[in-house]
Write a protein that holds these residues in place. Structure first.
Motif, PDB file in Angstrom:
ATOM      1  N   ARG A 275       0.851  -1.188   0.000  1.00  0.00           N
ATOM      2  CA  ARG A 275       0.000   0.000   0.000  1.00  0.00           C
ATOM      3  C   ARG A 275       0.878   1.227   0.000  1.00  0.00           C
ATOM      4  NH1 ARG A 275      -2.884   3.270   4.582  1.00  0.00           N
ATOM      5  NH2 ARG A 275      -1.341   4.702   3.732  1.00  0.00           N
ATOM      6  N   HIS A 292      -2.238   0.480  -4.421  1.00  0.00           N
ATOM      7  CA  HIS A 292      -2.305  -0.709  -3.566  1.00  0.00           C
ATOM      8  C   HIS A 292      -2.333  -1.945  -4.435  1.00  0.00           C
ATOM      9  CE1 HIS A 292      -6.572  -0.704  -4.723  1.00  0.00           C
ATOM     10  NE2 HIS A 292      -6.561   0.582  -4.400  1.00  0.00           N
ATOM     11  N   THR A 341      -5.810  -0.575   3.307  1.00  0.00           N
ATOM     12  CA  THR A 341      -5.229  -1.210   4.495  1.00  0.00           C
ATOM     13  C   THR A 341      -6.024  -2.443   4.881  1.00  0.00           C
ATOM     14  OG1 THR A 341      -4.343   0.899   5.296  1.00  0.00           O
ATOM     15  CG2 THR A 341      -4.651  -0.851   6.925  1.00  0.00           C
TER      16      THR A 341
END
Length: 531
Positions: A275, A292, A341
């Motif tokens: 990321r 990402h 995330t």
């Protein structure tokens, strides 16, 4: 706008910008409309809804392979059976398999016909000024003749992939790791008498050394993935005919006799879990794999990239129109970095289970699989890849707190997509809501009209009954949402929710300010007469 990268997220960005009436130039290094390789394949239902709003869903629905069943095996034993029933009255299946390269081609055809889009192929582009101190960013590119050009634009969207020269040029770190998984993937055509379901084998008798995954991808077309050693050459595997024998081994194990197969595509892949430390700099934003990247088990790659695009474009459009507050563009990173995330964490745990990097880890995994084969109470310990779901923005600065803890969709959730009747035509609710802020009123009475309007008229008595959902058609999600008013963002996420029987009008004005990135005070920024 300038878009660096003409892959799926770059082309989708151009498509949604064109829908908003914004011109863009797409700079792509390839001279072809697609990657032409076996890459992403599973389209989640909510992303298919987005493709519908882009105007490319018809072929995906017609030719893709719909599925809602996943089977996981250890050796010969089926250890996990997962079902994803389609939401009642949803216009889309939970998942449909359709190859990425064809989605790219559909998007390319779509934006090529849009007067707002200029496609430039065969060029290498770089950002020379991200516009941190000015009102434009500057991009330089070199064409096939070696001639250098410069373009400037209010904003630049970098959709230039996992190796993203833009991200590197901006000095943005790409934190994470390369995983232990190495896979051979093959798309082939053959009359295979299987249903459309996902099959995942751990150490099957026909391939005890690793994992095998099989998907139907539509029209007698199938995909197989094998976990392989890092030094295997996919081209040699194809030239030698060994790939055909691999396919035959899978089919023979399932009791399928000899089937004539045609190899369509064959390539290898490894994957990373990374990321970007930030999702942009100055007037440059990163989307998709530039921001990402995750393993493919769970379909969280391209699906998540499309949500990046949907999240960013409406914010850019309102900013260009002068309607946005200072925090609106900043919320792109807040919302989508949190999503990235989450996806990296979920897929990371899946890959630790599926492709452990040590003999000890492999032994633990196999013990869990054996236990699940013997005892259904152990099934929850098996991680065969958690499939993609849209990430909610419940803690976003744009999302207003819920006014109660009731049931139904919550602020920050994606508005459920149901079929409604509008002007005598059945349509998807999100198709009606897309592109603008809207208010949706789900009435308390069963069978009453589901009404919607723009926030220009936040008066429940004046909400026109322009769409209708009967109780038997609305499904459990909206039945749980009776007597609610929802403020829905242009990307179809819920910005705020209110009890319709209460005086919610002032709350709508404050929630709209918040969702536009304006400061929220006790005194509404916009006078009621102008709403």
């Amino acid at each position: 706008m300038i878009i660096i990268g003409g892959g799926p997220t770059g082309l989708a960005t151009a498509s949604l910008l064109a829908r908003a009436g914004i011109r863009s130039t797409v700079l792509e290094r390839r001279n072809t409309p697609s990657c032409g390789q076996s890459r992403a394949v599973t389209v989640q239902g909510d992303i298919l809804s987005l493709y519908d709003r882009m105007g490319i869903a018809e072929e995906i629905r017609a030719n893709g392979a719909r599925w809602s069943l996943g089977r996981t095996y250890y050796g010969d034993a089926e250890v996990v059976t997962l079902r994803w029933p389609a939401p009642e009255t949803s216009p889309n299946p939970p998942f449909v398999n359709f190859p990425q390269f064809r989605i790219e081609e559909l998007l390319h055809e779509h934006v090529s016909a849009a007067p707002e889009v200029t496609l430039v192929h065969g060029v290498t582009a770089s950002v020379v000024d991200p516009g941190e101190k000015g009102e434009t960013a500057v991009v330089r590119y070199e064409d096939a003749d070696g001639e250098t050009h410069e373009l400037s634009a209010p904003y630049v969207i970098a959709a230039d992939g996992v190796r993203s020269p833009t991200r590197k040029g901006l000095g943005i770190e790409f934190n994470g790791e390369r995983t232990n998984g190495h896979f051979l993937v093959c798309d082939f055509r053959g009359a295979v008498p299987f249903t459309s379901e996902r099959r995942l084998w751990f150490s099957p008798p026909f391939y005890p050394e690793g994992i095998v995954l099989m998907h139907h991808i539509g029209q007698d077309t199938w995909r197989l993935d094998w976990q392989v050693s890092p030094d295997l050459d996919p081209d040699e595997e194809n030239r030698s005919g060994r790939i055909t024998q691999r396919i035959a081994d899978v089919l023979a194990h399932a009791g399928v006799g000899p089937v004539e197969t045609e190899i369509l595509r064959c390539n290898g892949y490894t994957f990373q879990q990374r990321r970007a430390e930030s999702f942009g700099k100055g007037r440059v934003f990163l989307v998709g794999d530039a921001a990402h990247v995750v393993s493919p088990f769970g379909a969280r790659g391209m699906n998540s990239g499309m949500e990046d695009v949907a999240n960013l474009v409406w914010k850019l459009a309102l900013t260009l129109r002068g309607e946005a507050g200072e925090e609106l563009l900043a919320s792109y990173e807040h919302e989508r970095a949190a999503a990235a995330t989450h996806h990296v964490a979920i897929t990371g745990e899946s890959m630790k289970f599926m492709t452990p990097g040590t003999a000890e880890g492999l032994a633990v995994r196999n013990e869990i699989l054996a236990a699940a084969a013997a005892d259904s109470g152990q099934v929850a310990r098996v991680d065969s890849g958690k499939l993609y779901e849209p990430f909610p923005y419940r803690d976003s600065p744009l999302t207003s707190p819920a006014d109660d803890d009731g049931s139904g969709p919550r602020p920050g959730d994606l508005m459920p997509d149901v079929l409604v009747s509008s002007g005598g035509e059945r349509r998807a609710l999100r198709h009606l809501l897309d592109g603008d802020f809207t208010l949706v009123h789900v009435p308390a009475a069963a069978g009453a009209a589901l009404r919607y309007t723009t926030p220009a008229h936040p008066d429940t008595d004046r909400l026109p009954a322009t769409s209708l959902v009967h109780e038997e058609d609305s499904g459990p999600v909206l039945r749980a949402a009776r007597d609610r008013v929802y403020l829905v963002r242009p990307d179809c996420y819920i910005a705020a929710a209110f009890t319709a029987s209460d005086d919610w009008r002032t709350g709508v004005r404050a929630a709209l300010d918040r969702a536009l990135g304006h400061p929220v005070t006790d005194t509404p920024r916009v006078e009621a007469a102008s709403l």
